[in-house]
Structures are given as structure tokens and as C-alpha cells.
Design a protein around this motif. Structure first.
Motif, PDB file in Angstrom:
ATOM      1  N   VAL A 163       0.834  -1.208   0.000  1.00  0.00           N
ATOM      2  CA  VAL A 163       0.000   0.000   0.000  1.00  0.00           C
ATOM      3  C   VAL A 163       0.865   1.254   0.000  1.00  0.00           C
ATOM      4  O   VAL A 163       0.583   2.221  -0.722  1.00  0.00           O
ATOM      5  N   PHE A 164       1.930   1.234   0.781  1.00  0.00           N
ATOM      6  CA  PHE A 164       2.783   2.414   0.906  1.00  0.00           C
ATOM      7  C   PHE A 164       3.966   2.403  -0.065  1.00  0.00           C
ATOM      8  O   PHE A 164       4.842   3.263   0.016  1.00  0.00           O
ATOM      9  N   THR A 208      -4.995  10.249   5.048  1.00  0.00           N
ATOM     10  CA  THR A 208      -4.129  10.371   3.877  1.00  0.00           C
ATOM     11  C   THR A 208      -2.755   9.823   4.214  1.00  0.00           C
ATOM     12  O   THR A 208      -2.110  10.272   5.165  1.00  0.00           O
ATOM     13  N   ARG A 211       3.264   7.638   0.512  1.00  0.00           N
ATOM     14  CA  ARG A 211       3.970   6.568  -0.186  1.00  0.00           C
ATOM     15  C   ARG A 211       5.476   6.789  -0.139  1.00  0.00           C
ATOM     16  O   ARG A 211       5.964   7.893   0.117  1.00  0.00           O
ATOM     17  N   LEU A 217      -1.827   9.136  -0.716  1.00  0.00           N
ATOM     18  CA  LEU A 217      -2.863   8.202  -1.128  1.00  0.00           C
ATOM     19  C   LEU A 217      -3.971   8.217  -0.099  1.00  0.00           C
ATOM     20  O   LEU A 217      -3.709   8.312   1.110  1.00  0.00           O
ATOM     21  N   LEU A 219      -6.703   6.670   2.267  1.00  0.00           N
ATOM     22  CA  LEU A 219      -6.800   5.394   2.971  1.00  0.00           C
ATOM     23  C   LEU A 219      -8.098   5.293   3.750  1.00  0.00           C
ATOM     24  O   LEU A 219      -8.587   6.294   4.286  1.00  0.00           O
ATOM     25  N   ARG A 236      -6.531   0.314   3.956  1.00  0.00           N
ATOM     26  CA  ARG A 236      -6.980  -0.088   2.618  1.00  0.00           C
ATOM     27  C   ARG A 236      -6.846   1.111   1.681  1.00  0.00           C
ATOM     28  O   ARG A 236      -7.301   2.214   2.001  1.00  0.00           O
ATOM     29  N   ASP A 237      -6.198   0.898   0.565  1.00  0.00           N
ATOM     30  CA  ASP A 237      -6.043   1.943  -0.445  1.00  0.00           C
ATOM     31  C   ASP A 237      -7.396   2.163  -1.123  1.00  0.00           C
ATOM     32  O   ASP A 237      -7.954   1.249  -1.742  1.00  0.00           O
ATOM     33  N   THR A 239      -7.988   4.651  -3.429  1.00  0.00           N
ATOM     34  CA  THR A 239      -7.771   5.567  -4.554  1.00  0.00           C
ATOM     35  C   THR A 239      -8.838   5.393  -5.626  1.00  0.00           C
ATOM     36  O   THR A 239      -9.431   6.383  -6.098  1.00  0.00           O
TER      37      THR A 239
END
Length: 267
Positions: A163-164, A208, A211, A217, A219, A236-237, A239
Motif C-alpha cells: 500500500v505504501f 491520507t 507513499r 494516497l 486510505l 486499505r487503499d 484511490t
């Protein structure tokens, strides 16, 4: 001198009797000759039922060959230490035990064996449950991290690292959870959200993240406190969800053909 020896034997017998472990004396022929309180608790047989019975009554018939092999080692003067196996308690119910078998010597002659067994059924069950939970966490599509009381990550699954933008979650062990958020968002988390976690035990909402490449991103994040002052964090992303929400918002505010604001959009 004889009285001193008798007192010492009585003391040892007292220790054996109060032990929570099963301590069983067995003759060379495999007959039970002593049976303490711990053995009665673990296996369910009274001393009257056990004494004079074959030690094989504690073994599943599928394990008898294994048991014979262990006692053969002891008959040669070897010690079997912390051997884990399955025994049968009264009623033929299986239990997991850790067993140590030592030879009993009388003037350098082996006259029997001492069996010390500990019931590890609950420990094995707990270990199995933990293994299942660890496998589930590793396979989860959501990012999961366990953070200790000092804010250090002690566990991260593959999804959390991904995710990151990190490839290897193991390299993040020992890192601070703060590195995954911008300064402004970190301030919000510390000042507004974490007090709610400590007060209510958990919090769920949006945040937020930061990354590895420096981009942000959106979240969905869930934070739960655990005993000892640590945290479990699930991320959980979102986007793609945010993009879909923006499209829906635009479609409700703009004309599909011209792309200009409709009446609602102008208002």
C-alpha cells in the motif's frame, strides 16, 4: 542417618505428589508402579485404577510402536527429553503431552523408568489458532500492522508494505508507524484520532497516507488498541473508490453532453 534419608524421601514424595505434571514410575515390563496427583488430574485415572496397569493404556494403538522405541532407548540408559506426542486419558479422549522419560537406576542397574508428562493440549490449540491467524493476516488484501507501545512496527503483512510502495515488509520491522503519514495528517492522527482510540478502544475512518515515492494516497484506516499499550492498524487503499466518487459527483453537477455545470452545480 537412616532418619535423615527417610525425611529426604518423604520430602521428595511430597514434591512429587503436589506436582501439576504427571510423574509416573514404570517397571522394566511397562507396568505402572507409582502414580501421583498430577497424573490423576491429567489422565483421569485414580491411583487404584492405574497402579499395576500397563503404561500402554495411555498410548493410542497407532503410537504403540513409537512408545516401544522410546522405552527401548531408556532401557539402554538414554534419556528421552520433551518428546511431544498424543496420549489417551480416561474415556479414550486424546490429549497432547510433552513427555520426558528417564531410567531409574539401582546400583547401576536399570530397574524401570520415570515418566514425566505435561498436558500441552491448550498450548497446541493456541499455537494452531495463532498460525491460522498469521496465515490469514499474511494473505489478507488489506494492509495489517501490529505496533508496540513505543510506536514501533513489530509486524506488517505484504499488503501493508505494498500500500505504501515498499517491496519487503521485513525491512519495515522496527520502523515507526509515523513514517507512513504526512506531517499535517500525523498531527491530526495524534491530536484527534489517537485520543479516541485510547478512550473507546478503536477508531475507523479515512486518512491520507504517504507513499515511499513521496506521493499521497487516500486510505480507509482502522486502529484498535490492544493489551499492553500496542495497536493493530488495518489500512486499505481507496484511490479507485475516490475516483469513482469524484466521477459520480461530477456527473451530478455537470451536463453529460457539454461538461458545463447544471443548475445543481451552479447552485
Amino acid at each position: 542417618h537412616l532418619e535423615g534419608v527417610q525425611e529426604e524421601l518423604a520430602c521428595l514424595q511430597g514434591i512429587v505428589d503436589v506436582s501439576r505434571d504427571a510423574i509416573i514410575g514404570v517397571t522394566n515390563d511397562g507396568v505402572i508402579m507409582s502414580w501421583n496427583t498430577g497424573a490423576r488430574t491429567i489422565y483421569g485415572y485414580t491411583g487404584k485404577e492405574a497402579l499395576g496397569s500397563p503404561i500402554s493404556m495411555l498410548f493410542d494403538h497407532r503410537k504403540e510402536q513409537q512408545a516401544s522405541s522410546l522405552f527401548e532407548k531408556v532401557s539402554r540408559g538414554e534419556i528421552v527429553s520433551q518428546h511431544e506426542t498424543v496420549h489417551l486419558k480416561k474415556g479414550r479422549f486424546p490429549i497432547d503431552v510433552s513427555m520426558t522419560i528417564c531410567p531409574i537406576m539401582d546400583r547401576k542397574v536399570i530397574t524401570g523408568a520415570s515418566v514425566v508428562a505435561r498436558d500441552i493440549t491448550e498450548r497446541k490449540r493456541a499455537a494452531g489458532s495463532l498460525a491460522q491467524q498469521a496465515a490469514a493476516m499474511k494473505a489478507s488484501m488489506d494492509g495489517m500492522a501490529i505496533i508496540d507501545h513505543s510506536g514501533v512496527c513489530t509486524y506488517l503483512n505484504d499488503a501493508y508494505a505494498k500500500v505504501f510502495g515498499y517491496a519487503d515488509p521485513l525491512r519495515l520491522i522496527g520502523a515507526s508507524w509515523e513514517m507512513f503519514f504526512f506531517e499535517d495528517e500525523l498531527r491530526r492522527l495524534k491530536q484527534e484520532i489517537m485520543p479516541a482510540v485510547w478512550r473507546d478502544g478503536s477508531w475507523r475512518g479515512e486518512a491520507t497516507g504517504l507513499r515511499l515515492n513521496g506521493s499521497c494516497l487516500p486510505l480507509e484506516i482502522s486502529i484498535s488498541s490492544v493489551d499492553g499499550g500496542g495497536l493493530v492498524q488495518v489500512v486499505r487503499d481507496i484511490t479507485e473508490r475516490k475516483k469513482d466518487e469524484d466521477k459520480l459527483r461530477d456527473s451530478s453537477l455537470k451536463d453529460d453532453l457539454t461538461g458545463l455545470f447544471n443548475r445543481r452545480g451552479l447552485l
